[in-house]
Design an enzyme around this catalytic site. Structure first.
Site, PDB file in Angstrom:
ATOM      1  N   LYS A  22       0.843  -1.208   0.000  1.00 32.85           N
ATOM      2  CA  LYS A  22       0.000   0.000   0.000  1.00 32.85           C
ATOM      3  C   LYS A  22       0.877   1.257   0.000  1.00 32.85           C
ATOM      4  O   LYS A  22       0.722   2.130  -0.841  1.00 32.85           O
ATOM      5  CB  LYS A  22      -0.889   0.020   1.246  1.00 32.85           C
ATOM      6  CG  LYS A  22      -1.542   1.376   1.488  1.00 32.85           C
ATOM      7  CD  LYS A  22      -2.403   1.405   2.734  1.00 32.85           C
ATOM      8  CE  LYS A  22      -1.710   1.758   4.023  1.00 32.85           C
ATOM      9  NZ  LYS A  22      -1.466   3.175   4.271  1.00 32.85           N
ATOM     10  N   ASN A  23       1.810   1.310   0.950  1.00 31.13           N
ATOM     11  CA  ASN A  23       2.551   2.562   1.113  1.00 31.13           C
ATOM     12  C   ASN A  23       3.547   2.828  -0.007  1.00 31.13           C
ATOM     13  O   ASN A  23       4.022   3.950  -0.164  1.00 31.13           O
ATOM     14  CB  ASN A  23       3.232   2.596   2.485  1.00 31.13           C
ATOM     15  CG  ASN A  23       2.213   2.816   3.594  1.00 31.13           C
ATOM     16  OD1 ASN A  23       1.054   3.157   3.319  1.00 31.13           O
ATOM     17  ND2 ASN A  23       2.618   2.615   4.830  1.00 31.13           N
ATOM     18  N   ARG A  92      -4.532  11.057   3.740  1.00 30.52           N
ATOM     19  CA  ARG A  92      -3.518  12.113   3.860  1.00 30.52           C
ATOM     20  C   ARG A  92      -2.478  12.060   2.744  1.00 30.52           C
ATOM     21  O   ARG A  92      -1.961  13.089   2.323  1.00 30.52           O
ATOM     22  CB  ARG A  92      -2.769  11.989   5.181  1.00 30.52           C
ATOM     23  CG  ARG A  92      -3.603  11.845   6.382  1.00 30.52           C
ATOM     24  CD  ARG A  92      -2.729  11.629   7.588  1.00 30.52           C
ATOM     25  NE  ARG A  92      -1.796  12.738   7.730  1.00 30.52           N
ATOM     26  CZ  ARG A  92      -2.092  13.886   8.279  1.00 30.52           C
ATOM     27  NH1 ARG A  92      -3.285  14.086   8.772  1.00 30.52           N
ATOM     28  NH2 ARG A  92      -1.199  14.845   8.355  1.00 30.52           N
ATOM     29  N   CYS A 116      -5.421  13.598  12.585  1.00 29.97           N
ATOM     30  CA  CYS A 116      -5.365  12.173  12.238  1.00 29.97           C
ATOM     31  C   CYS A 116      -5.429  11.370  13.530  1.00 29.97           C
ATOM     32  O   CYS A 116      -5.016  11.853  14.582  1.00 29.97           O
ATOM     33  CB  CYS A 116      -4.042  11.919  11.509  1.00 29.97           C
ATOM     34  SG  CYS A 116      -3.688  10.197  11.219  1.00 29.97           S
ATOM     35  N   ARG A 121       0.693  14.861  12.697  1.00 27.88           N
ATOM     36  CA  ARG A 121       1.168  14.630  11.331  1.00 27.88           C
ATOM     37  C   ARG A 121       1.150  15.879  10.454  1.00 27.88           C
ATOM     38  O   ARG A 121       0.455  15.931   9.434  1.00 27.88           O
ATOM     39  CB  ARG A 121       0.363  13.501  10.680  1.00 27.88           C
ATOM     40  CG  ARG A 121       0.465  12.208  11.449  1.00 27.88           C
ATOM     41  CD  ARG A 121      -0.288  11.097  10.804  1.00 27.88           C
ATOM     42  NE  ARG A 121       0.414  10.525   9.664  1.00 27.88           N
ATOM     43  CZ  ARG A 121      -0.064   9.523   8.939  1.00 27.88           C
ATOM     44  NH1 ARG A 121      -1.235   9.017   9.208  1.00 27.88           N
ATOM     45  NH2 ARG A 121       0.628   9.044   7.941  1.00 27.88           N
ATOM     46  N   ASP A 304       4.467   0.845  12.132  1.00 26.05           N
ATOM     47  CA  ASP A 304       3.296   0.168  11.553  1.00 26.05           C
ATOM     48  C   ASP A 304       3.149  -1.283  12.025  1.00 26.05           C
ATOM     49  O   ASP A 304       2.176  -1.944  11.682  1.00 26.05           O
ATOM     50  CB  ASP A 304       3.361   0.205  10.012  1.00 26.05           C
ATOM     51  CG  ASP A 304       3.161   1.612   9.473  1.00 26.05           C
ATOM     52  OD1 ASP A 304       2.695   2.477  10.233  1.00 26.05           O
ATOM     53  OD2 ASP A 304       3.475   1.849   8.292  1.00 26.05           O
ATOM     54  N   ILE A 326       7.454   7.434  16.898  1.00 30.98           N
ATOM     55  CA  ILE A 326       7.207   8.108  15.618  1.00 30.98           C
ATOM     56  C   ILE A 326       5.950   8.977  15.705  1.00 30.98           C
ATOM     57  O   ILE A 326       5.968  10.134  15.303  1.00 30.98           O
ATOM     58  CB  ILE A 326       7.046   7.083  14.462  1.00 30.98           C
ATOM     59  CG1 ILE A 326       8.211   6.091  14.439  1.00 30.98           C
ATOM     60  CG2 ILE A 326       6.896   7.801  13.109  1.00 30.98           C
ATOM     61  CD1 ILE A 326       9.563   6.662  14.131  1.00 30.98           C
ATOM     62  N   ARG A 396      -8.663  -0.145   4.243  1.00 28.30           N
ATOM     63  CA  ARG A 396      -7.739   0.828   3.645  1.00 28.30           C
ATOM     64  C   ARG A 396      -6.420   0.155   3.298  1.00 28.30           C
ATOM     65  O   ARG A 396      -5.735   0.596   2.374  1.00 28.30           O
ATOM     66  CB  ARG A 396      -7.441   1.950   4.640  1.00 28.30           C
ATOM     67  CG  ARG A 396      -8.616   2.802   4.967  1.00 28.30           C
ATOM     68  CD  ARG A 396      -8.196   3.961   5.800  1.00 28.30           C
ATOM     69  NE  ARG A 396      -7.193   4.756   5.071  1.00 28.30           N
ATOM     70  CZ  ARG A 396      -6.772   5.938   5.459  1.00 28.30           C
ATOM     71  NH1 ARG A 396      -7.236   6.476   6.556  1.00 28.30           N
ATOM     72  NH2 ARG A 396      -5.884   6.594   4.759  1.00 28.30           N
TER      73      ARG A 396
HETATM   74  N1  EPU Z   1       6.496  14.909  10.353  1.00 24.86           N
HETATM   75  C1  EPU Z   1       6.623  16.244  10.623  1.00 24.86           C
HETATM   76  N2  EPU Z   1       6.568  17.118   9.565  1.00 24.86           N
HETATM   77  C2  EPU Z   1       6.407  16.700   8.281  1.00 24.86           C
HETATM   78  C3  EPU Z   1       6.275  15.333   8.017  1.00 24.86           C
HETATM   79  C4  EPU Z   1       6.329  14.444   9.086  1.00 24.86           C
HETATM   80  O1  EPU Z   1       6.778  16.653  11.782  1.00 24.86           O
HETATM   81  O2  EPU Z   1       6.363  17.568   7.375  1.00 24.86           O
HETATM   82  C5  EPU Z   1       6.535  13.945  11.484  1.00 24.86           C
HETATM   83  C6  EPU Z   1       5.211  13.187  11.623  1.00 24.86           C
HETATM   84  O3  EPU Z   1       4.247  13.916  12.343  1.00 24.86           O
HETATM   85  C7  EPU Z   1       5.652  11.923  12.319  1.00 24.86           C
HETATM   86  C8  EPU Z   1       7.064  11.696  11.757  1.00 24.86           C
HETATM   87  O4  EPU Z   1       7.477  12.932  11.190  1.00 24.86           O
HETATM   88  O5  EPU Z   1       5.732  12.156  13.692  1.00 24.86           O
HETATM   89  C9  EPU Z   1       7.143  10.627  10.663  1.00 24.86           C
HETATM   90  O6  EPU Z   1       6.149  10.874   9.685  1.00 24.86           O
HETATM   91  P1  EPU Z   1       6.317  10.447   8.158  1.00 24.86           P
HETATM   92  O7  EPU Z   1       6.281  11.673   7.324  1.00 24.86           O
HETATM   93  O8  EPU Z   1       7.516   9.559   8.040  1.00 24.86           O
HETATM   94  O9  EPU Z   1       5.001   9.591   7.937  1.00 24.86           O
HETATM   95  P2  EPU Z   1       4.063   9.598   6.671  1.00 24.86           P
HETATM   96  O10 EPU Z   1       4.842   9.745   5.436  1.00 24.86           O
HETATM   97  O11 EPU Z   1       2.937  10.537   6.927  1.00 24.86           O
HETATM   98  C10 EPU Z   1       4.233   7.027   6.230  1.00 24.86           C
HETATM   99  C11 EPU Z   1       3.257   5.897   6.109  1.00 24.86           C
HETATM  100  C12 EPU Z   1       2.712   5.556   7.484  1.00 24.86           C
HETATM  101  C13 EPU Z   1       3.875   5.178   8.383  1.00 24.86           C
HETATM  102  C14 EPU Z   1       4.893   6.326   8.449  1.00 24.86           C
HETATM  103  C15 EPU Z   1       6.130   6.019   9.252  1.00 24.86           C
HETATM  104  C16 EPU Z   1       2.367   6.171   3.895  1.00 24.86           C
HETATM  105  C17 EPU Z   1       1.223   6.503   3.031  1.00 24.86           C
HETATM  106  N3  EPU Z   1       2.194   6.260   5.218  1.00 24.86           N
HETATM  107  O12 EPU Z   1       3.481   8.120   6.738  1.00 24.86           O
HETATM  108  O13 EPU Z   1       1.849   4.423   7.314  1.00 24.86           O
HETATM  109  O14 EPU Z   1       3.413   4.917   9.684  1.00 24.86           O
HETATM  110  O15 EPU Z   1       5.294   6.665   7.090  1.00 24.86           O
HETATM  111  O16 EPU Z   1       6.756   4.885   8.768  1.00 24.86           O
HETATM  112  O17 EPU Z   1       3.427   5.809   3.398  1.00 24.86           O
HETATM  113  C18 EPU Z   1       0.111   2.965   7.826  1.00 24.86           C
HETATM  114  O18 EPU Z   1       0.368   2.354   6.776  1.00 24.86           O
HETATM  115  O19 EPU Z   1      -0.682   2.509   8.713  1.00 24.86           O
HETATM  116  C19 EPU Z   1       0.741   4.254   8.084  1.00 24.86           C
HETATM  117  C20 EPU Z   1       0.286   5.126   8.983  1.00 24.86           C
END
Ligand code: EPU
Length: 418
Positions: A22-23, A92, A116, A121, A304, A326, A396
């Site tokens: 998915k991701n 998102r 969220c 996030r 995850d 995280i 999802r």
């Molecule tokens: N963060 C910030 N600012 C930003 C971006 C992120 O402070 O501009 C913080 C977030 O709030 C969080 C940390 O950085 O505390 C890590 O967030 P990240 O950006 O890595 O997460 P994401 O890209 O929003 C993806 C996966 C998530 C997974 C996380 C961490 C996708 C679509 N989602 O989210 O997947 O938990 O990376 O590995 O790729 C899931 O599949 O259940 C899921 C939530």
């Protein structure tokens, strides 16, 4: 609305196939915006988040055809540059269109995602990075408005490791003028998969999968055929299902090297894990041992898999400490696990889980995707019947999970609620 009914206590046995990730699929679909033309994406899982991504691309003017796990995306007719609140609030990851739209049209209007279930996030690092590439960004009426005549390469150092931020900037930089260096970049395998796709499209990217990624902007990118990597979190969830039921299953099509930190912990918990090529066999222990977990960016223990591992620890011999580093609110499953008779105490970002001898089936509610998976695992191990409602969260991110688990001998059924 559907719910799941599980009669626990069955040892899982047999073979199961892992679906595409998915991701990885979400950014890969979105990257097609960068190159006008007909793309073909293979090994795509059937999921609600994929449907949402398709809606996002269609709303921009793409035409999309699906046949089994192959999706054809034609982005030649793309003529809009806006992702609306309706779509972004549903998923998102839709905000990832920002960089590709900016790169292709020089402008983008994308709703801010809002809150969220698992944490605040924010997307501040996506926006800061795009500004460093020369975009002018304003926030108005809940939308990010971004403009740039031509993005220009820059050196960007992420304050925290962000998967989405790294993907966003890798896509934006692929056709920017000059070199972009992403430092403290996220190293998740999904990023390497996206880089592989972008490279087949003609991008020049080095170091994806490490914390320093160099992108040399090219004039234009070509449409591509790309096969999505296997879903490491789905694979890890099945491995945990084998462990918690004392089962013996073989998981086909997975990449064990994508799950090292998790596999070490599952072995410490007593599971016997062997693999040959991409088939992994997991034998659950007679007695599960308690292990401590700290979630970390890749290659650390994945957030995850935290909820699923917690479900396993509820029936371990001893006490385990689970720290979530995280996301700030990713313990929503705890109050539901308590309904099974689990013994869990939360203090700040840590949960102390004292193993109990047996869980007892209960009606529970899914609160987010991975929380739902942890409730299924608890239900498989519990005695009597468990009913899980609000399973739209599950749809999802897990393709046909009840069918796959039934194939392994679980007594699990999807029924219409009410
Ligand atoms: N963060 C910030 N600012 C930003 C971006 C992120 O402070 O501009 C913080 C977030 O709030 C969080 C940390 O950085 O505390 C890590 O967030 P990240 O950006 O890595 O997460 P994401 O890209 O929003 C993806 C996966 C998530 C997974 C996380 C961490 C996708 C679509 N989602 O989210 O997947 O938990 O990376 O590995 O790729 C899931 O599949 O259940 C899921 C939530």
């Amino acid at each position: 609305m559907d719910k799941l009914i599980i009669k626990g206590g069955k040892r899982l046995a047999g073979d199961v196939m892992v679906s595409g990730s998915k991701n990885a699929s979400l950014p890969i679909f979105i990257a097609t915006i960068l190159a006008p033309g007909a793309h073909e994406i293979r090994n795509v899982p059937f999921l609600r988040d994929i449907n949402t991504t398709i809606k996002v691309l269609e709303s921009l003017g793409a035409t999309i055809e699906g046949n089994g796990n192959v999706v054809k995306i034609d982005t030649s007719g793309l003529n809009r540059h806006e992702a609306t609140y309706d779509l972004v609030k549903t998923m998102r990851a839709s905000v990832l269109v920002l960089g590709p739209l900016l790169a292709r049209f020089g402008k983008a209007r994308v709703s801010l995602p809002g809150g969220c279930a698992i944490g605040a996030r924010p997307i501040n690092l996506h926006l800061k990075g795009l500004e460093a590439l020369g975009a002018e960004i304003t926030l108005e009426h809940g939308y990010v408005e971004a403009r740039a005549r031509k993005l220009k390469g820059a050196r960007i150092n992420f304050d925290v490791s962000t998967v989405g931020g790294t993907e966003q900037l890798m896509m934006a930089a692929a056709t920017a003028k000059g070199e972009t260096i992403l430092e403290n970049a996220a190293r998740e395998p999904e990023i390497a998969d996206l880089a592989e796709m972008l490279t087949s499209m003609g991008a020049r990217i080095d170091g994806a999968g490490t914390d320093t990624i160099r992108i040399n902007g090219v004039g234009e990118l070509q449409p591509v055929v790309h096969s999505v990597m296997p879903d490491r979190i789905e694979a890890g969830t099945f491995m945990t299902a084998a462990a918690i039921t004392g089962g013996d299953i073989r998981i086909h099509g997975m990449r064990p090297d994508h799950l090292d930190a998790f596999i070490f912990k599952l072995q410490d918990a007593g599971a016997e894990i062997t693999h040959k090529d991409n088939i992994v066999r997991v034998k659950g222990p007679r007695k599960i041992r308690s292990v401590n977990i700290k979630t970390r960016p890749y290659p650390g223990f994945p957030t995850d898999m935290q909820a699923q591992m917690m479900a396993l620890m509820t029936v371990a011999d001893g006490t385990s400490m689970i720290s979530e580093n995280i996301f700030e609110n990713r313990f929503m499953h705890v109050s539901e696990l308590l309904r099974f008779g689990a013994d869990i105490f939360i203090e700040g970002n840590s949960a102390m889980v004292k193993g109990v001898r047996k869980l007892s089936g209960a009606p529970v509610m899914a609160t987010d995707l991975r929380a739902s998976a942890s409730l299924i695992l608890a239900g498989l191990a519990a005695d009597n019947t468990t009913e899980i409602s609000r399973i739209y969260h599950l749809d999802r991110g897990y393709e046909a999970i009840e069918k796959k688990l039934s194939g392994l001998g679980a007594d699990i059924q999807r029924v219409k609620e009410g």
